[in-house]
Design a protein around this motif. Sequence first.
Motif, PDB file in Angstrom:
ATOM      1  N   TRP A 133       2.589  -0.765 -38.404  1.00 39.34           N
ATOM      2  CA  TRP A 133       2.801  -0.859 -36.962  1.00 39.34           C
ATOM      3  C   TRP A 133       2.181   0.313 -36.201  1.00 39.34           C
ATOM      4  O   TRP A 133       1.503   0.136 -35.209  1.00 39.34           O
ATOM      5  CB  TRP A 133       4.297  -0.948 -36.648  1.00 39.34           C
ATOM      6  CG  TRP A 133       4.591  -1.071 -35.185  1.00 39.34           C
ATOM      7  CD1 TRP A 133       4.800  -0.064 -34.288  1.00 39.34           C
ATOM      8  CD2 TRP A 133       4.702  -2.283 -34.433  1.00 39.34           C
ATOM      9  NE1 TRP A 133       5.050  -0.560 -33.036  1.00 39.34           N
ATOM     10  CE2 TRP A 133       4.989  -1.933 -33.097  1.00 39.34           C
ATOM     11  CE3 TRP A 133       4.594  -3.636 -34.760  1.00 39.34           C
ATOM     12  CZ2 TRP A 133       5.166  -2.874 -32.095  1.00 39.34           C
ATOM     13  CZ3 TRP A 133       4.780  -4.566 -33.757  1.00 39.34           C
ATOM     14  CH2 TRP A 133       5.055  -4.181 -32.448  1.00 39.34           C
ATOM     15  N   TRP A 134       2.418   1.507 -36.658  1.00 42.27           N
ATOM     16  CA  TRP A 134       1.953   2.696 -35.925  1.00 42.27           C
ATOM     17  C   TRP A 134       0.513   3.074 -36.280  1.00 42.27           C
ATOM     18  O   TRP A 134      -0.078   3.932 -35.622  1.00 42.27           O
ATOM     19  CB  TRP A 134       2.875   3.880 -36.201  1.00 42.27           C
ATOM     20  CG  TRP A 134       4.311   3.599 -35.869  1.00 42.27           C
ATOM     21  CD1 TRP A 134       5.345   3.455 -36.751  1.00 42.27           C
ATOM     22  CD2 TRP A 134       4.883   3.422 -34.569  1.00 42.27           C
ATOM     23  NE1 TRP A 134       6.515   3.191 -36.089  1.00 42.27           N
ATOM     24  CE2 TRP A 134       6.266   3.174 -34.738  1.00 42.27           C
ATOM     25  CE3 TRP A 134       4.364   3.439 -33.276  1.00 42.27           C
ATOM     26  CZ2 TRP A 134       7.120   2.959 -33.664  1.00 42.27           C
ATOM     27  CZ3 TRP A 134       5.231   3.212 -32.212  1.00 42.27           C
ATOM     28  CH2 TRP A 134       6.583   2.983 -32.414  1.00 42.27           C
ATOM     29  N   ALA A 135      -0.078   2.463 -37.306  1.00 40.94           N
ATOM     30  CA  ALA A 135      -1.413   2.840 -37.776  1.00 40.94           C
ATOM     31  C   ALA A 135      -2.509   2.565 -36.752  1.00 40.94           C
ATOM     32  O   ALA A 135      -3.553   3.210 -36.777  1.00 40.94           O
ATOM     33  CB  ALA A 135      -1.740   2.111 -39.079  1.00 40.94           C
ATOM     34  N   ALA A 136      -2.277   1.627 -35.869  1.00 44.37           N
ATOM     35  CA  ALA A 136      -3.298   1.254 -34.883  1.00 44.37           C
ATOM     36  C   ALA A 136      -3.220   2.073 -33.596  1.00 44.37           C
ATOM     37  O   ALA A 136      -3.917   1.776 -32.629  1.00 44.37           O
ATOM     38  CB  ALA A 136      -3.181  -0.237 -34.560  1.00 44.37           C
ATOM     39  N   MET A 137      -2.376   3.101 -33.587  1.00 41.75           N
ATOM     40  CA  MET A 137      -2.241   3.933 -32.386  1.00 41.75           C
ATOM     41  C   MET A 137      -3.555   4.645 -32.091  1.00 41.75           C
ATOM     42  O   MET A 137      -4.187   5.195 -32.988  1.00 41.75           O
ATOM     43  CB  MET A 137      -1.125   4.967 -32.553  1.00 41.75           C
ATOM     44  CG  MET A 137       0.274   4.386 -32.657  1.00 41.75           C
ATOM     45  SD  MET A 137       0.852   3.495 -31.198  1.00 41.75           S
ATOM     46  CE  MET A 137       0.907   4.788 -29.977  1.00 41.75           C
ATOM     47  N   THR A 138      -3.941   4.621 -30.845  1.00 42.79           N
ATOM     48  CA  THR A 138      -5.126   5.369 -30.414  1.00 42.79           C
ATOM     49  C   THR A 138      -4.706   6.697 -29.788  1.00 42.79           C
ATOM     50  O   THR A 138      -5.544   7.513 -29.454  1.00 42.79           O
ATOM     51  CB  THR A 138      -5.944   4.557 -29.388  1.00 42.79           C
ATOM     52  OG1 THR A 138      -5.142   4.307 -28.230  1.00 42.79           O
ATOM     53  CG2 THR A 138      -6.416   3.244 -29.993  1.00 42.79           C
ATOM     54  N   THR A 139      -3.407   6.874 -29.657  1.00 43.37           N
ATOM     55  CA  THR A 139      -2.814   8.080 -29.098  1.00 43.37           C
ATOM     56  C   THR A 139      -1.981   8.747 -30.194  1.00 43.37           C
ATOM     57  O   THR A 139      -1.155   8.080 -30.814  1.00 43.37           O
ATOM     58  CB  THR A 139      -1.873   7.710 -27.929  1.00 43.37           C
ATOM     59  OG1 THR A 139      -2.550   6.819 -27.053  1.00 43.37           O
ATOM     60  CG2 THR A 139      -1.414   8.941 -27.177  1.00 43.37           C
ATOM     61  N   PRO A 140      -2.179  10.039 -30.447  1.00 41.90           N
ATOM     62  CA  PRO A 140      -1.353  10.695 -31.472  1.00 41.90           C
ATOM     63  C   PRO A 140       0.133  10.684 -31.091  1.00 41.90           C
ATOM     64  O   PRO A 140       0.479  10.823 -29.922  1.00 41.90           O
ATOM     65  CB  PRO A 140      -1.884  12.131 -31.499  1.00 41.90           C
ATOM     66  CG  PRO A 140      -3.201  12.096 -30.799  1.00 41.90           C
ATOM     67  CD  PRO A 140      -3.162  10.944 -29.851  1.00 41.90           C
ATOM     68  N   LEU A 141       0.969  10.492 -32.095  1.00 46.24           N
ATOM     69  CA  LEU A 141       2.418  10.505 -31.901  1.00 46.24           C
ATOM     70  C   LEU A 141       2.997  11.825 -32.385  1.00 46.24           C
ATOM     71  O   LEU A 141       2.416  12.471 -33.266  1.00 46.24           O
ATOM     72  CB  LEU A 141       3.057   9.353 -32.666  1.00 46.24           C
ATOM     73  CG  LEU A 141       2.700   7.952 -32.185  1.00 46.24           C
ATOM     74  CD1 LEU A 141       3.184   6.900 -33.173  1.00 46.24           C
ATOM     75  CD2 LEU A 141       3.290   7.700 -30.804  1.00 46.24           C
ATOM     76  N   PRO A 142       4.158  12.237 -31.867  1.00 42.45           N
ATOM     77  CA  PRO A 142       4.801  13.458 -32.356  1.00 42.45           C
ATOM     78  C   PRO A 142       5.108  13.363 -33.856  1.00 42.45           C
ATOM     79  O   PRO A 142       5.310  12.265 -34.382  1.00 42.45           O
ATOM     80  CB  PRO A 142       6.097  13.531 -31.548  1.00 42.45           C
ATOM     81  CG  PRO A 142       5.890  12.640 -30.370  1.00 42.45           C
ATOM     82  CD  PRO A 142       4.909  11.584 -30.803  1.00 42.45           C
ATOM     83  N   ASP A 143       5.151  14.482 -34.520  1.00 40.37           N
ATOM     84  CA  ASP A 143       5.485  14.520 -35.946  1.00 40.37           C
ATOM     85  C   ASP A 143       6.773  13.748 -36.219  1.00 40.37           C
ATOM     86  O   ASP A 143       7.771  13.920 -35.516  1.00 40.37           O
ATOM     87  CB  ASP A 143       5.646  15.965 -36.432  1.00 40.37           C
ATOM     88  CG  ASP A 143       4.324  16.694 -36.557  1.00 40.37           C
ATOM     89  OD1 ASP A 143       3.268  16.018 -36.548  1.00 40.37           O
ATOM     90  OD2 ASP A 143       4.335  17.943 -36.654  1.00 40.37           O
ATOM     91  N   GLY A 144       6.734  12.899 -37.234  1.00 36.07           N
ATOM     92  CA  GLY A 144       7.900  12.140 -37.662  1.00 36.07           C
ATOM     93  C   GLY A 144       8.176  10.883 -36.866  1.00 36.07           C
ATOM     94  O   GLY A 144       9.023  10.082 -37.261  1.00 36.07           O
ATOM     95  N   TYR A 145       7.494  10.675 -35.765  1.00 33.84           N
ATOM     96  CA  TYR A 145       7.781   9.533 -34.895  1.00 33.84           C
ATOM     97  C   TYR A 145       7.547   8.200 -35.604  1.00 33.84           C
ATOM     98  O   TYR A 145       8.273   7.242 -35.385  1.00 33.84           O
ATOM     99  CB  TYR A 145       6.923   9.592 -33.625  1.00 33.84           C
ATOM    100  CG  TYR A 145       7.457   8.717 -32.515  1.00 33.84           C
ATOM    101  CD1 TYR A 145       8.390   9.214 -31.621  1.00 33.84           C
ATOM    102  CD2 TYR A 145       7.056   7.395 -32.384  1.00 33.84           C
ATOM    103  CE1 TYR A 145       8.906   8.422 -30.612  1.00 33.84           C
ATOM    104  CE2 TYR A 145       7.562   6.585 -31.380  1.00 33.84           C
ATOM    105  CZ  TYR A 145       8.487   7.107 -30.493  1.00 33.84           C
ATOM    106  OH  TYR A 145       8.999   6.307 -29.498  1.00 33.84           O
ATOM    107  N   ALA A 146       6.538   8.153 -36.449  1.00 34.23           N
ATOM    108  CA  ALA A 146       6.152   6.903 -37.100  1.00 34.23           C
ATOM    109  C   ALA A 146       6.767   6.726 -38.487  1.00 34.23           C
ATOM    110  O   ALA A 146       6.427   5.783 -39.195  1.00 34.23           O
ATOM    111  CB  ALA A 146       4.630   6.827 -37.196  1.00 34.23           C
TER     112      ALA A 146
END
Length: 184
Positions: free
Chosen positions: A83-96
Amino acid sequence: MTVEIHHYAADRLPEIRQALLDIHVEVRHHDFGLTGPFYDVARFDERLSSYASRPGWAATVGYEDGRPVGFAFGVPLGPDTRWWAAMTTPLPDGYAEEDGTRTVALNEIVVRKPWRGRGVAWQIHEAWLAQRKEERVTLLVNPAAGNGAVLARYEAWGYRKVGDQQPFSDSPVFASMTRPVRQR
């Protein structure tokens, strides 16, 4: 307006599959004019089957006078989720980081035109969430849908954008949004 709500687990998908497909075509194709391979009914059916094959998938369907007027369905994100692998925006550590109990994805919520603007989508949404045990819910929304009105609706429901993602090469770039399952 209040509709009659029915809940379905994956083993009951055959009972509602055609209704979900018909509503998808009516709303996505006819009402919103969404065409192309990503929105094709066969592709939607493939995604539906894929989601329903995962543990914890559930659907909620709203009915008026025995007629399906809208639905929502989704599945928990397991440790192997993409689900989170397609993010084009970095997420905070641990979010995914997912374990199957932290986040549920609301894969689809669709309401037929005569029932829109009457609180039916909210009712179906909240009835679906009431059955969930996860901490948070995530969804993807095309920010251009309804000239931004759909994104604004989700914000009014408590969702906040965490970034953008494009899960399929032929899909739009979606806004990725989350909110707690239980709002305080």
